[in-house]
Design an enzyme around this catalytic site. Structure first.
Site, PDB file in Angstrom:
ATOM      1  N   ALA A 180       8.070  -5.556  -1.680  1.00 59.44           N
ATOM      2  CA  ALA A 180       8.333  -4.445  -0.761  1.00 59.44           C
ATOM      3  C   ALA A 180       8.208  -4.972   0.655  1.00 59.44           C
ATOM      4  CB  ALA A 180       7.339  -3.318  -0.992  1.00 59.44           C
ATOM      5  N   LYS A 240      -0.639 -18.068 -10.203  1.00 61.43           N
ATOM      6  CA  LYS A 240       0.208 -17.645  -9.085  1.00 61.43           C
ATOM      7  C   LYS A 240      -0.122 -18.473  -7.835  1.00 61.43           C
ATOM      8  CE  LYS A 240       2.122 -13.606  -6.869  1.00 61.43           C
ATOM      9  NZ  LYS A 240       1.778 -12.393  -6.170  1.00 61.43           N
ATOM     10  N   GLY A 248       0.830  -1.211   0.000  1.00 60.14           N
ATOM     11  CA  GLY A 248       0.000   0.000   0.000  1.00 60.14           C
ATOM     12  C   GLY A 248       0.859   1.254   0.000  1.00 60.14           C
TER      13      GLY A 248
HETATM   14  P1  NAP Z   1       1.395  -5.577   5.202  1.00 56.15           P
HETATM   15  O1  NAP Z   1       2.739  -4.971   5.029  1.00 56.15           O
HETATM   16  O2  NAP Z   1       1.141  -6.439   6.390  1.00 56.15           O
HETATM   17  O3  NAP Z   1       0.326  -4.398   5.145  1.00 56.15           O
HETATM   18  C1  NAP Z   1      -1.035  -4.606   5.401  1.00 56.15           C
HETATM   19  C2  NAP Z   1      -1.585  -3.313   5.944  1.00 56.15           C
HETATM   20  O4  NAP Z   1      -3.002  -3.416   6.074  1.00 56.15           O
HETATM   21  C3  NAP Z   1      -1.038  -2.937   7.337  1.00 56.15           C
HETATM   22  O5  NAP Z   1      -0.499  -1.645   7.263  1.00 56.15           O
HETATM   23  C4  NAP Z   1      -2.271  -2.971   8.214  1.00 56.15           C
HETATM   24  O6  NAP Z   1      -2.311  -1.956   9.210  1.00 56.15           O
HETATM   25  C5  NAP Z   1      -3.342  -2.656   7.204  1.00 56.15           C
HETATM   26  N1  NAP Z   1      -4.694  -2.984   7.676  1.00 56.15           N
HETATM   27  C6  NAP Z   1      -5.183  -4.161   8.120  1.00 56.15           C
HETATM   28  N2  NAP Z   1      -6.477  -4.027   8.466  1.00 56.15           N
HETATM   29  C7  NAP Z   1      -6.810  -2.727   8.241  1.00 56.15           C
HETATM   30  C8  NAP Z   1      -7.995  -1.967   8.390  1.00 56.15           C
HETATM   31  N3  NAP Z   1      -9.113  -2.515   8.871  1.00 56.15           N
HETATM   32  N4  NAP Z   1      -7.979  -0.667   8.042  1.00 56.15           N
HETATM   33  C9  NAP Z   1      -6.860  -0.085   7.569  1.00 56.15           C
HETATM   34  N5  NAP Z   1      -5.696  -0.743   7.401  1.00 56.15           N
HETATM   35  C10 NAP Z   1      -5.673  -2.061   7.720  1.00 56.15           C
HETATM   36  O7  NAP Z   1       1.010  -6.476   3.935  1.00 56.15           O
HETATM   37  P2  NAP Z   1       1.639  -6.438   2.456  1.00 56.15           P
HETATM   38  O8  NAP Z   1       2.922  -7.193   2.462  1.00 56.15           O
HETATM   39  O9  NAP Z   1       1.605  -5.060   1.918  1.00 56.15           O
HETATM   40  O10 NAP Z   1       0.583  -7.355   1.688  1.00 56.15           O
HETATM   41  C11 NAP Z   1      -0.685  -6.897   1.254  1.00 56.15           C
HETATM   42  C12 NAP Z   1      -1.182  -7.889   0.209  1.00 56.15           C
HETATM   43  O11 NAP Z   1      -0.331  -7.791  -0.943  1.00 56.15           O
HETATM   44  C13 NAP Z   1      -1.094  -9.354   0.669  1.00 56.15           C
HETATM   45  O12 NAP Z   1      -2.181 -10.087   0.196  1.00 56.15           O
HETATM   46  C14 NAP Z   1       0.200  -9.841   0.045  1.00 56.15           C
HETATM   47  O13 NAP Z   1       0.212 -11.240  -0.180  1.00 56.15           O
HETATM   48  C15 NAP Z   1       0.181  -9.080  -1.276  1.00 56.15           C
HETATM   49  N6  NAP Z   1       1.519  -8.917  -1.857  1.00 56.15           N
HETATM   50  C16 NAP Z   1       2.530  -8.362  -1.127  1.00 56.15           C
HETATM   51  C17 NAP Z   1       3.778  -8.191  -1.701  1.00 56.15           C
HETATM   52  C18 NAP Z   1       4.922  -7.572  -0.939  1.00 56.15           C
HETATM   53  O14 NAP Z   1       6.037  -7.533  -1.476  1.00 56.15           O
HETATM   54  N7  NAP Z   1       4.744  -7.076   0.257  1.00 56.15           N
HETATM   55  C19 NAP Z   1       3.992  -8.607  -3.039  1.00 56.15           C
HETATM   56  C20 NAP Z   1       2.937  -9.167  -3.753  1.00 56.15           C
HETATM   57  C21 NAP Z   1       1.691  -9.326  -3.152  1.00 56.15           C
HETATM   58  P3  NAP Z   1      -1.303  -1.871  10.458  1.00 56.15           P
HETATM   59  O15 NAP Z   1      -0.077  -1.195   9.899  1.00 56.15           O
HETATM   60  O16 NAP Z   1      -2.045  -1.009  11.407  1.00 56.15           O
HETATM   61  O17 NAP Z   1      -1.046  -3.269  10.907  1.00 56.15           O
END
Ligand code: NAP
Length: 305
Positions: free
Chosen positions: A131, A184, A14
């Protein structure tokens, strides 16, 4: 219609999207979990994106779900297991005909979200970008990749798709997003659970190629039964290619488990097993893999859903 992007979830992906959109001059607002998270974000003064040796802070406005004002464009960047409840918290603010872009890995969360917002257009994304959060409100862009976006119910590109390209986010609109998500998911099912069970990096699976190959055969049967023959094509070869190309990397599931975080297994291997059982298809290796993984997660005190 407002062209502001609301980003729900300022975690790794995000923040990466928010910073790049803001950098290109697109109006962006972050929707954070609650008042406490909003205060913490405001104290930090913005989101920081670290890319190679460059670090820059973007003072993107933040708000909570109960802020006023309609939302026309929502990017959902939570984990798959949080997506539906997070979207429910802003559902009343979604304008009729709003677009909701779903970045979640796996399958199942997209349908859960769509149920919450029948008045919106839900667009799925499949991302190979990488990321991670160095600390709260600071994200590192760790892996170049690509994004495919599409709406399984409507092949027409969204009007805002140019925003994404103008922001330098590598992306393509595809009418075939479902085969991409299934492919995927299948790759993930063949690699990630085994890395947890054997406690190894992706390359460690080179010592278990027979098992990987047998899983791929079952996954291909499943993809055919689910009407996804395109996603089944050459799966075994692709899995071996990924294992070799990413031999030194640790899978996302392995990393989650090591860090004591909840995994997205329910939307990956769990989704595959549920789909098989819905179709009355017996896939003993895949079912056994799920059982072993569930036992492993339970033994570590981690949720298995
Ligand atoms: P992450 O770093 O854990 O981020 C998730 C975010 O969602 C956290 O900031 C969390 O808030 C927030 N959140 C959860 N519930 C919420 C709510 N009710 N209201 C507002 N915010 C809320 O996860 P991510 O790695 O970005 O992954 C997100 C998705 O993308 C996943 O499905 C993952 O598999 C996919 N993805 C990720 C990557 C990567 O490289 N990271 C690559 C490809 C796909 P808090 O900060 O308060 O905990």
């Amino acid at each position: 219609m407002s062209s502001t992007w609301h980003i729900l979830g300022a975690g790794s992906l995000g923040s990466l999207w928010a910073c790049r959109l803001a950098r290109a001059g697109t109006a962006v607002r972050l929707v954070l979990r609650d008042g406490q998270r909003l205060r913490s974000y405001q104290l930090a003064g913005g989101l920081t994106l670290a890319e190679q040796d460059q670090t820059r802070c973007y003072a993107i406005p933040g708000e909570t779900a109960d802020a006023a004002g309609p939302i026309h464009r929502l990017l959902v960047a939570c984990k798959a297991y949080d997506a539906a409840s997070a979207v429910a918290s802003v559902a009343a603010r979604l304008a009729p005909g709003a677009d909701v872009v779903l970045l979640q890995n796996g399958l199942g969360s997209q349908d859960e979200v769509a149920e919450q917002v029948p008045h919106a257009r839900c667009i799925s994304a499949s991302s190979t970008e990488g990321a991670f959060r160095e600390k709260d409100w600071q994200v590192r862009f760790a892996g170049q990749g690509f994004n495919w976006l599409g709406d399984p119910g409507n092949p027409m590109p969204a009007t805002w798709f140019e925003d994404v390209q103008r922001a330098g986010i590598p992306a393509e609109w595809t009418p075939d997003i479902l085969p991409r998500l299934w492919r995927k998911l299948a790759l993930n099912c063949a690699i990630n659970p085994l890395t947890v069970l054997y406690g190894c990096n992706n390359g460690g699976l080179l010592g278990h190629l027979e098992e990987v190959d047998a899983l791929c055969t079952e996954l291909q049967q499943l993809l055919h039964r689910c009407g996804q023959p395109q996603a089944a094509l050459g799966l075994g070869e692709d899995v071996q290619r990924v294992i070799l190309a990413t031999a030194a990397n640790y899978s996302s599931m392995y990393q989650d488990v090591q860090a004591g975080r909840r995994t997205e297994v329910h939307y990956l291997l769990g989704h595959a097993c549920r789909a098989a059982s819905r179709h009355g298809l017996a896939l003993p290796l895949l079912e056994h893999l799920q059982q072993r993984l569930v036992d492993n997660l339970r033994a570590r005190g981690l949720p298995c859903n």
